[in-house]
Design an enzyme around this catalytic site. Structure first.
Site, PDB file in Angstrom:
ATOM      1  N   GLY A 221      51.543  55.126   6.579  1.00  0.00           N
ATOM      2  CA  GLY A 221      50.415  55.703   5.876  1.00  0.00           C
ATOM      3  C   GLY A 221      49.043  55.239   6.311  1.00  0.00           C
ATOM      4  N   ASP A 222      48.956  54.111   7.023  1.00  0.00           N
ATOM      5  CA  ASP A 222      47.624  53.608   7.409  1.00  0.00           C
ATOM      6  C   ASP A 222      47.735  52.681   8.618  1.00  0.00           C
ATOM      7  OD1 ASP A 222      44.840  53.363   7.158  1.00  0.00           O
ATOM      8  OD2 ASP A 222      45.004  51.584   5.893  1.00  0.00           O
ATOM      9  N   LEU A 223      48.429  53.137   9.665  1.00  0.00           N
ATOM     10  CA  LEU A 223      48.707  52.244  10.796  1.00  0.00           C
ATOM     11  C   LEU A 223      47.604  52.327  11.850  1.00  0.00           C
ATOM     12  CD1 LEU A 223      50.788  50.147  11.463  1.00  0.00           C
ATOM     13  CD2 LEU A 223      52.042  51.833  12.794  1.00  0.00           C
TER      14      LEU A 223
END
Length: 314
Positions: A204-206
């Site tokens: 989700g937020d790499l």
């Protein structure tokens, strides 16, 4: 000094001031506001150190909503992470437990009710900004290939997140030019009708700063993902955070479009993600970011998002 005062001394004042800006409505359902959580954080931290029999060994490292302390337990180095309860972090412990160290930081213990995690230690001084952009995208893609497993039923759904945050972009007063708003609406109809839309567990937020190097001498893989905003969704949604990293290296004009698409290509090739699907999901993801930037009054970020939408289109 009392144990609570000792714990308070470990917390950076700038972090406490920043997290106080968050309202209860922005957090987890039924959770505290940022100011209420910050006020109780010294006691919470003191209790966790006692309950898990931890000794702090160095200064805190902070993100937007969490603080991480290097600790020892029975002589073994670990990291204690405590975060303000909010929706994006709700399923972090569940995802880390499911991944079991394959591509992500290894979870040692968790107390979800107190938003606390005990994690393997990593080298916080080295993240993917140490690599050139292509190499960073390749490493990220390889990590995504490991992290993308079937989503458990209790994880939040990307489709609900996207519908909720895209809605203000599709009517009157949208921050987007009309053509971009119409393009977003058309993509939403297509993407959210795909049965695979909510099938895969996503990080989700790499972005570059959410990948850290393992400690020297460790038998772990060189690079490990941290801080997931775990959600059940489509793998194509994962690529867009890399397009917001290292903007000064994207250039302008035709170079900007080429380098944006180069990042998509390299990441998708390493991750096994369909490039066309990644471009479409990245378009929707960027449109949502534009809406958030407009709400925050960040005109520069809105401008960047619109330039990114142009590069992703067609």
């Amino acid at each position: 000094m009392t144990r609570v005062q000792d714990a308070a001394a470990l917390l950076p004042p700038a972090f406490l001031a920043f997290v106080q800006r968050f309202t209860a409505e922005e957090g987890a359902v039924g959770g505290p506001s940022g100011s209420a959580w910050a006020a109780g954080l010294p006691k919470l931290l003191a209790d966790l150190l006692d309950d898990w029999d931890l000794t702090v060994t160095g200064p805190a490292r902070t993100g937007r909503t969490s603080v991480v302390l290097p600790v020892l337990r029975e002589g073994a180095p670990l990291a204690l992470k405590v975060g303000w309860p909010h929706v994006e972090a709700r399923d972090e412990a569940l995802a880390l437990r499911l991944w079991d160290g394959h591509g992500a930081v290894r979870l040692v213990a968790a107390d979800p009710h107190r938003s606390a995690l005990l994690l393997e230690p990593l080298d916080s001084s080295h993240d993917l900004r140490d690599l050139d952009v292509d190499a960073a995208c390749e490493v990220t893609g390889e990590l995504l290939a490991r992290l993308h497993v079937p989503a458990p039923p209790q994880v939040g759904r990307l489709s609900a997140h996207v519908r909720r945050h895209a809605a203000p972009l599709l009517g009157e007063g949208s921050v987007l030019p009309r053509r971009m708003a119409e393009r977003t609406a058309g993509l939403l109809d297509d993407l959210l009708s795909d049965p695979a839309c909510d099938a895969t567990l996503l990080h989700g937020d790499l972005h570059n700063e959410n990948v850290l190097h393992s400690l020297p001498g460790s038998d772990r893989p060189a690079w490990v993902a941290i801080d997931p905003n775990a959600v059940a969704g489509h793998p194509g949604f994962e690529v867009q955070p890399l397009l917001r990293n290292r903007r000064d290296e994207l250039g302008t004009g035709s170079a900007f479009r080429y380098l944006v698409r180069r990042r998509v290509e390299v990441t998708c090739d390493a991750a096994g993600i369909d490039e066309d699907e990644a471009l479409e999901w990245s378009y929707v993801h960027t449109a949502i970011n534009a809406g958030w930037a407009a709400k925050d009054g960040d005109a520069d970020e809105v401008t960047f998002c619109i330039a990114l939408l142009k590069a992703l289109d067609g």
